[in-house]
Motif scaffolding. Structure first.
Motif, PDB file in Angstrom:
ATOM      1  N   ARG A 122       3.756  -0.672   3.363  1.00 45.46           N
ATOM      2  CA  ARG A 122       2.772  -1.457   2.609  1.00 45.46           C
ATOM      3  C   ARG A 122       3.133  -2.942   2.496  1.00 45.46           C
ATOM      4  N   GLU A 123       4.422  -3.220   2.297  1.00 43.69           N
ATOM      5  CA  GLU A 123       4.824  -4.593   1.989  1.00 43.69           C
ATOM      6  C   GLU A 123       4.699  -5.571   3.153  1.00 43.69           C
ATOM      7  N   ILE A 124       4.555  -5.077   4.393  1.00 41.11           N
ATOM      8  CA  ILE A 124       4.461  -6.016   5.518  1.00 41.11           C
ATOM      9  C   ILE A 124       3.029  -6.164   6.038  1.00 41.11           C
ATOM     10  N   LEU A 125       2.078  -5.510   5.418  1.00 36.13           N
ATOM     11  CA  LEU A 125       0.702  -5.556   5.894  1.00 36.13           C
ATOM     12  C   LEU A 125       0.072  -6.926   5.694  1.00 36.13           C
ATOM     13  N   LYS A 126      -0.887  -7.243   6.535  1.00 42.11           N
ATOM     14  CA  LYS A 126      -1.675  -8.456   6.345  1.00 42.11           C
ATOM     15  C   LYS A 126      -2.492  -8.336   5.057  1.00 42.11           C
ATOM     16  N   PRO A 127      -2.847  -9.467   4.451  1.00 37.69           N
ATOM     17  CA  PRO A 127      -3.566  -9.431   3.170  1.00 37.69           C
ATOM     18  C   PRO A 127      -4.901  -8.697   3.209  1.00 37.69           C
ATOM     19  N   ASP A 128      -5.552  -8.670   4.384  1.00 39.35           N
ATOM     20  CA  ASP A 128      -6.878  -8.044   4.448  1.00 39.35           C
ATOM     21  C   ASP A 128      -6.824  -6.547   4.769  1.00 39.35           C
ATOM     22  N   VAL A 129      -5.629  -5.982   4.836  1.00 37.43           N
ATOM     23  CA  VAL A 129      -5.478  -4.550   5.113  1.00 37.43           C
ATOM     24  C   VAL A 129      -5.319  -3.806   3.791  1.00 37.43           C
ATOM     25  N   ASN A 130      -6.041  -2.712   3.637  1.00 35.85           N
ATOM     26  CA  ASN A 130      -5.971  -1.923   2.406  1.00 35.85           C
ATOM     27  C   ASN A 130      -4.596  -1.265   2.260  1.00 35.85           C
ATOM     28  N   PRO A 131      -3.785  -1.661   1.292  1.00 35.74           N
ATOM     29  CA  PRO A 131      -2.434  -1.113   1.158  1.00 35.74           C
ATOM     30  C   PRO A 131      -2.417   0.351   0.750  1.00 35.74           C
ATOM     31  N   GLU A 132      -3.512   0.821   0.154  1.00 38.72           N
ATOM     32  CA  GLU A 132      -3.537   2.204  -0.315  1.00 38.72           C
ATOM     33  C   GLU A 132      -3.484   3.214   0.834  1.00 38.72           C
ATOM     34  N   ASP A 133      -3.756   2.748   2.053  1.00 37.26           N
ATOM     35  CA  ASP A 133      -3.721   3.644   3.205  1.00 37.26           C
ATOM     36  C   ASP A 133      -2.305   3.825   3.759  1.00 37.26           C
ATOM     37  N   PHE A 134      -1.319   3.170   3.138  1.00 32.07           N
ATOM     38  CA  PHE A 134       0.044   3.194   3.680  1.00 32.07           C
ATOM     39  C   PHE A 134       1.057   3.424   2.560  1.00 32.07           C
ATOM     40  N   ILE A 135       2.202   3.974   2.945  1.00 32.07           N
ATOM     41  CA  ILE A 135       3.258   4.235   1.977  1.00 32.07           C
ATOM     42  C   ILE A 135       4.028   2.952   1.675  1.00 32.07           C
ATOM     43  N   THR A 136       4.761   2.954   0.570  1.00 34.69           N
ATOM     44  CA  THR A 136       5.546   1.786   0.191  1.00 34.69           C
ATOM     45  C   THR A 136       6.815   1.709   1.043  1.00 34.69           C
ATOM     46  N   GLN A 137       7.450   0.564   0.979  1.00 34.72           N
ATOM     47  CA  GLN A 137       8.708   0.396   1.722  1.00 34.72           C
ATOM     48  C   GLN A 137       9.749   1.415   1.270  1.00 34.72           C
ATOM     49  N   GLU A 138       9.825   1.667  -0.025  1.00 40.33           N
ATOM     50  CA  GLU A 138      10.792   2.645  -0.539  1.00 40.33           C
ATOM     51  C   GLU A 138      10.499   4.036   0.018  1.00 40.33           C
ATOM     52  N   GLN A 139       9.232   4.424   0.006  1.00 39.00           N
ATOM     53  CA  GLN A 139       8.858   5.727   0.565  1.00 39.00           C
ATOM     54  C   GLN A 139       9.145   5.780   2.059  1.00 39.00           C
ATOM     55  N   TRP A 140       8.885   4.685   2.749  1.00 39.06           N
ATOM     56  CA  TRP A 140       9.123   4.586   4.197  1.00 39.06           C
ATOM     57  C   TRP A 140      10.603   4.791   4.502  1.00 39.06           C
ATOM     58  N   CYS A 141      11.460   4.144   3.718  1.00 42.20           N
ATOM     59  CA  CYS A 141      12.913   4.293   3.915  1.00 42.20           C
ATOM     60  C   CYS A 141      13.356   5.723   3.617  1.00 42.20           C
ATOM     61  N   ASN A 142      12.818   6.303   2.543  1.00 42.42           N
ATOM     62  CA  ASN A 142      13.191   7.674   2.190  1.00 42.42           C
ATOM     63  C   ASN A 142      12.752   8.652   3.273  1.00 42.42           C
ATOM     64  N   ARG A 143      11.563   8.438   3.809  1.00 42.87           N
ATOM     65  CA  ARG A 143      11.069   9.319   4.872  1.00 42.87           C
ATOM     66  C   ARG A 143      11.946   9.211   6.113  1.00 42.87           C
ATOM     67  N   PHE A 144      12.442   8.020   6.377  1.00 43.38           N
ATOM     68  CA  PHE A 144      13.275   7.841   7.571  1.00 43.38           C
ATOM     69  C   PHE A 144      14.592   8.608   7.457  1.00 43.38           C
ATOM     70  N   ASN A 145      15.012   8.934   6.234  1.00 40.20           N
ATOM     71  CA  ASN A 145      16.245   9.708   6.071  1.00 40.20           C
ATOM     72  C   ASN A 145      16.166  11.050   6.796  1.00 40.20           C
ATOM     73  N   ARG A 146      14.970  11.633   6.853  1.00 47.78           N
ATOM     74  CA  ARG A 146      14.802  12.895   7.595  1.00 47.78           C
ATOM     75  C   ARG A 146      15.180  12.708   9.058  1.00 47.78           C
ATOM     76  N   TRP A 147      14.740  11.580   9.620  1.00 46.77           N
ATOM     77  CA  TRP A 147      15.043  11.315  11.024  1.00 46.77           C
ATOM     78  C   TRP A 147      16.535  11.059  11.231  1.00 46.77           C
ATOM     79  N   VAL A 148      17.168  10.423  10.246  1.00 41.46           N
ATOM     80  CA  VAL A 148      18.612  10.186  10.355  1.00 41.46           C
ATOM     81  C   VAL A 148      19.342  11.506  10.520  1.00 41.46           C
ATOM     82  N   ASP A 149      19.048  12.456   9.659  1.00 41.96           N
ATOM     83  CA  ASP A 149      19.707  13.771   9.748  1.00 41.96           C
ATOM     84  C   ASP A 149      19.361  14.475  11.054  1.00 41.96           C
ATOM     85  N   PHE A 150      18.123  14.356  11.463  1.00 42.00           N
ATOM     86  CA  PHE A 150      17.684  15.003  12.703  1.00 42.00           C
ATOM     87  C   PHE A 150      18.453  14.462  13.904  1.00 42.00           C
ATOM     88  N   PHE A 151      18.545  13.134  14.017  1.00 39.39           N
ATOM     89  CA  PHE A 151      19.251  12.545  15.156  1.00 39.39           C
ATOM     90  C   PHE A 151      20.748  12.824  15.091  1.00 39.39           C
TER      91      PHE A 151
END
Length: 249
Positions: A122-151
């Motif tokens: 959400r935090e890197i989106l352009k101003p005219d993009v609806n942020p509600e359609d995307f997760i926050t940076q914190e959620q994005w980082c937490n989700r990436f933890n799954r991939w860390v364990d997987f790799f």
């Protein structure tokens, strides 16, 4: 050995694959299947958009052959398309779906490269993009933890991990970034290391510690970061040109 194409749902994997197969290409083209055949499988004309991936499938039905034009000649890449419903990370799912889980792991063990598609946060989106359609940076980082364990635990033989932050048209000036990053044989503005540093510093810093963790855990692994969009062919092709340049087969 080939490449696997992986990522959470709703990240734009289907659109990227279909656009990659578009005959209007520069240095990368899909030689199998034919574009029209692939489009008939992936695109819904009545909806005017790509079809949603079947939620019950773990291994996507598509297998692609990709040709990359390099100064040294053409390089062939075989691609297995894997899809991962959220439940796949649960131990209970893995134990009750052992055939599917083992099929996924066996495919990965035979692959030299992984191309992971992630959505913007959400935090890197352009101003005219609806942020509600995307997760926050914190959620994005937490989700990436799954991939860390997987790799770390499931991908011991992978030598090239390419992470693509997709839908770049929603968070950057595509033309400007493409002019910096584009591949032009013998006269590109940047080499692969410079491209990676540029993209990483601008867009991937929130997961620096997690990428460092993967790097330190998987021996001989090279991780490269890219931004991609179906609206810019140069950015779309870059990850594949990189893989074509460095895959051993």
């Amino acid at each position: 050995m080939g490449v696997i194409y992986i990522g959470d749902r709703e990240t734009g994997k289907t659109s990227l694959a279909m656009e990659l197969a578009n005959p209007k290409s520069n240095y990368v083209k899909v030689t199998y299947p034919d574009y029209e055949i692939l489009k008939s499988r992936l695109y819904d004309d009545s909806l005017g958009r790509t079809k949603a991936t079947d939620a019950v499938k773990v291994i996507h039905d598509e297998y692609l052959e990709i040709q990359v034009q390099l100064p040294t000649g053409n390089k062939q890449i075989t691609l297995d398309w894997l899809d991962t419903p959220g439940e796949i990370w649960r131990a209970t799912w893995q134990s009750t779906n052992s055939d599917n889980w083992n099929k996924l792991l066996n495919t990965i063990l035979q692959s030299e490269g992984i191309l992971l598609i992630v959505p913007p946060y959400r935090e890197i989106l352009k101003p005219d993009v609806n942020p509600e359609d995307f997760i926050t940076q914190e959620q994005w980082c937490n989700r990436f933890n799954r991939w860390v364990d997987f790799f770390r635990y499931q991908c011991p033989r992978v030598r090239h991990l390419v992470i693509c932050l997709n839908k770049a048209d929603l968070f950057c000036d595509l033309h400007k970034e493409a002019s910096q990053l584009e591949y032009i044989p013998h006269r590109s503005r940047m080499n692969w290391q410079q491209r990676n540093t540029y993209v990483f510093q601008r867009y991937f810093r929130p997961i620096q510690s997690q990428i460092d963790e993967i790097n330190s855990s998987v021996s001989g692994l090279s991780i490269r970061c890219f931004i991609t969009s179906i609206h810019n062919r140069s950015l779309l092709e870059l990850p594949w040109i990189y893989l074509g340049s460095f895959l051993s087969t």
